[in-house]
Design a protein around this motif. Sequence first.
Motif, mmCIF file in Angstrom:
data_model
loop_
_atom_site.group_PDB
_atom_site.id
_atom_site.type_symbol
_atom_site.label_atom_id
_atom_site.label_comp_id
_atom_site.label_asym_id
_atom_site.label_seq_id
_atom_site.Cartn_x
_atom_site.Cartn_y
_atom_site.Cartn_z
ATOM 1 N N ARG A 164 -24.732 10.269 -17.682
ATOM 2 C CA ARG A 164 -25.295 11.374 -16.904
ATOM 3 C C ARG A 164 -26.565 11.903 -17.546
ATOM 4 N NH1 ARG A 164 -21.563 12.945 -13.104
ATOM 5 N NH2 ARG A 164 -22.517 14.878 -12.459
ATOM 6 N N ALA A 165 -26.778 11.540 -18.822
ATOM 7 C CA ALA A 165 -27.934 12.065 -19.537
ATOM 8 C C ALA A 165 -29.179 11.297 -19.135
ATOM 9 C CB ALA A 165 -27.717 11.939 -21.044
ATOM 10 N N ALA A 166 -29.988 11.851 -18.226
ATOM 11 C CA ALA A 166 -31.232 11.193 -17.834
ATOM 12 C C ALA A 166 -32.297 11.484 -18.885
ATOM 13 C CB ALA A 166 -31.675 11.664 -16.474
ATOM 14 N N PRO B 392 -20.549 8.736 -13.136
ATOM 15 C CA PRO B 392 -21.798 8.371 -12.461
ATOM 16 C C PRO B 392 -22.559 9.613 -12.003
ATOM 17 C CG PRO B 392 -19.918 7.219 -11.492
ATOM 18 C CD PRO B 392 -19.365 8.208 -12.462
ATOM 19 N N ALA B 393 -23.907 9.593 -12.160
ATOM 20 C CA ALA B 393 -24.725 10.741 -11.752
ATOM 21 C C ALA B 393 -24.624 10.944 -10.239
ATOM 22 C CB ALA B 393 -26.173 10.514 -12.178
ATOM 23 N N HIS B 438 -13.235 12.053 -6.685
ATOM 24 C CA HIS B 438 -13.357 10.714 -7.259
ATOM 25 C C HIS B 438 -14.769 10.425 -7.759
ATOM 26 C CE1 HIS B 438 -9.360 9.410 -5.867
ATOM 27 N NE2 HIS B 438 -9.579 10.291 -4.917
ATOM 28 N N ALA B 439 -14.854 9.791 -8.939
ATOM 29 C CA ALA B 439 -16.161 9.460 -9.527
ATOM 30 C C ALA B 439 -16.955 8.552 -8.586
ATOM 31 C CB ALA B 439 -15.968 8.784 -10.881
ATOM 32 N N GLY B 440 -16.238 7.657 -7.887
ATOM 33 C CA GLY B 440 -16.926 6.703 -7.021
ATOM 34 C C GLY B 440 -16.931 7.106 -5.556
ATOM 35 N N ALA B 441 -16.725 8.402 -5.279
ATOM 36 C CA ALA B 441 -16.581 8.849 -3.891
ATOM 37 C C ALA B 441 -17.807 8.539 -3.040
ATOM 38 C CB ALA B 441 -16.289 10.347 -3.849
#
Lengths: 167, 475
Positions: A164-166, B392-393, B438-441
């Motif tokens: 998450r660290a951009a 995931p961002a 969910h992370a992959g939603a």
Amino acid sequence: MLSVWEKSSTARVVAPARPRKLAKVPFVELADGRLQGVVSSGSDIGRVYVSSISAGTYAFACSTNNNRPCGGARGTFCNHLRALVTEAVLQYGAERVARYLKVETAQEPDAATLLGTMTQTRPAQGDTSAAAPVFSRFLRHLAYLELPPTTAPLPEMQWFPTTRAAA
Amino acid sequence: MVPDDEGGCLMRTDLLGEPIEGLDEALAAVDAFDAVLTDGLLRPRPAQAEGLDRLAEAVAGTPLAARVAEAAGKAAAGAAGEEHFLALAAARAALLGSVHDALATRVDEATGRPKPAGAPDRQEPSPEPASTLSAAARSWLCDLARSGWRGLDHDLAAGAAPVVSAMLPDTLLRRQAALLDGFAAELAASCPGATLERVPERRWADLWMRSLLLTLPGAAPAPATTPATGRLLPLGVDLQEHATAVQAQVHAVFEPSDGGAPRLVRAAASAPKPDTVVGAGLWQLLRPHLSLLAAAGEGRAMELDAMPLTDEGDLLWDEAHARPADEADPFATARVVLPTSTAAATAPLDRHPVRIAVPILLEGYAVRAEEGGPTELELAGHRLAVDVDRLPAAGPLTAESVARSRACIGLLRWDAGRFTVQPLAAETVVRKKAVAVHAGAWAGGTADKAGTRAEKAATDAVAGLRERAGRLLRK
């Protein structure tokens, strides 16, 4: 004694690029001892400029992909070079750009202070010999879009977790 | 029998903090060798000879002993050739393989699930011709070992580029290409090595070792598969990326239609990418090739009909063998089916701690998250660190949602001397109702406001690049 970071198989070394709009400056990189990239022409959609600034000396160059010199880059940074620095700061963060170019600023750097600090040293105009290799690196970069995806597993990607660290 | 109401509580987190016999000794030998690579083997000093000896001693009781001892001697004299570097890499891989096995045994004890099926029969490497590309990669890697991380410069780091460019179009060489590309980019960003404040010793030695072993003919053979027919219940999505490659792996439980025991499996899609494609752009690249991503995002199962499945538990996804099925809540899967699911054995070359990614369900914990500190889950007095950086961002699951959760599905991992959990999904209670995040939603697309914005930005970025590519590549 090594710290935890040094004993980590998944230590984060390079932060991923931050998202930015690509229309004006489709390609930016810190490589070969330069900040270099490709800037779209404001007037001709078929033309791009190859622009670069050397680390340490800030020697600059700007020319078209057909190696015609940029009219604006005489004596000081043209608008293409300014756009290059601005977009590099968006993509990599000002700190990484400053470190790579060896620019020291009094306060926390941003695109304006980086540009100000570099132009104050009255950098020399470099030659445009880098234009061809930079342009070919840009084409190589674009070619990544055309490579086919696969559904066979790549176990090696376990070493590259998302973060998450951009930049 | 597993009681319905506390399936997840059977996780023995206490075992995860306990020392494992022999682990520190094996890792100390690995560390000793890794320090050798930092300074390089062009002009070795006595301390480096010592590090090489430590590695050789650690494998003295194995079939590798003679070759590694010889390689260590040559390297200490500054006279190592390719076969010697290969022997040293093999010794390091063997040590980490033993570390992997010890950790995997501990994980089995902690989860209490059925033990993985025995190791698949060793495949005889298919007689592949030695490729000139692999030879070029090997030569670059040996130059790296000679210069050391401290001796890195731009020219050396750039040496891999022609090899990677030539490998990338061939999907059979994708493993090597993706690894070398990511490794070389890190080295290039870290030049000059002489002024580095700190060196990621374990990591770069890992990447070097792995790259070198993959240059051997037959190191990554096409795996044998069997057709899998039945129901696939997704648990969650794990995302991996470097500047120019991305892979999404869906972890799932496969229920064979013949009534056989449920199995833990994975399905992946990967692609090379420009470094400016990030966030939601990653899902956009992969989405068209793995409908399972959408199914996982929407909480649906899929029906498989003779989908190729490897002995290591990887489905080689082909849309022709899959179709969407009914709703399937991953938390229900994790509570009901996961406890009796069997994991596949790990391929010999993949035995490395980084490969440990075991789906688990955690419930009944207290969250410990101090401001600025790590997030930890406390179960029966034992704490397990949460790797929130791996979320995931482009997804709705955040460290905050994990901190509010009362149950989570995650991947149990091990790195830098400790176990951690990577969250795949978290369940919170909103107005007395369970809500799962969910992370992959967003993997298959999203109607979420922030998600839609990210999708639009990513679409525009790729469209801009394609427009430029269309104009400039054809000239």
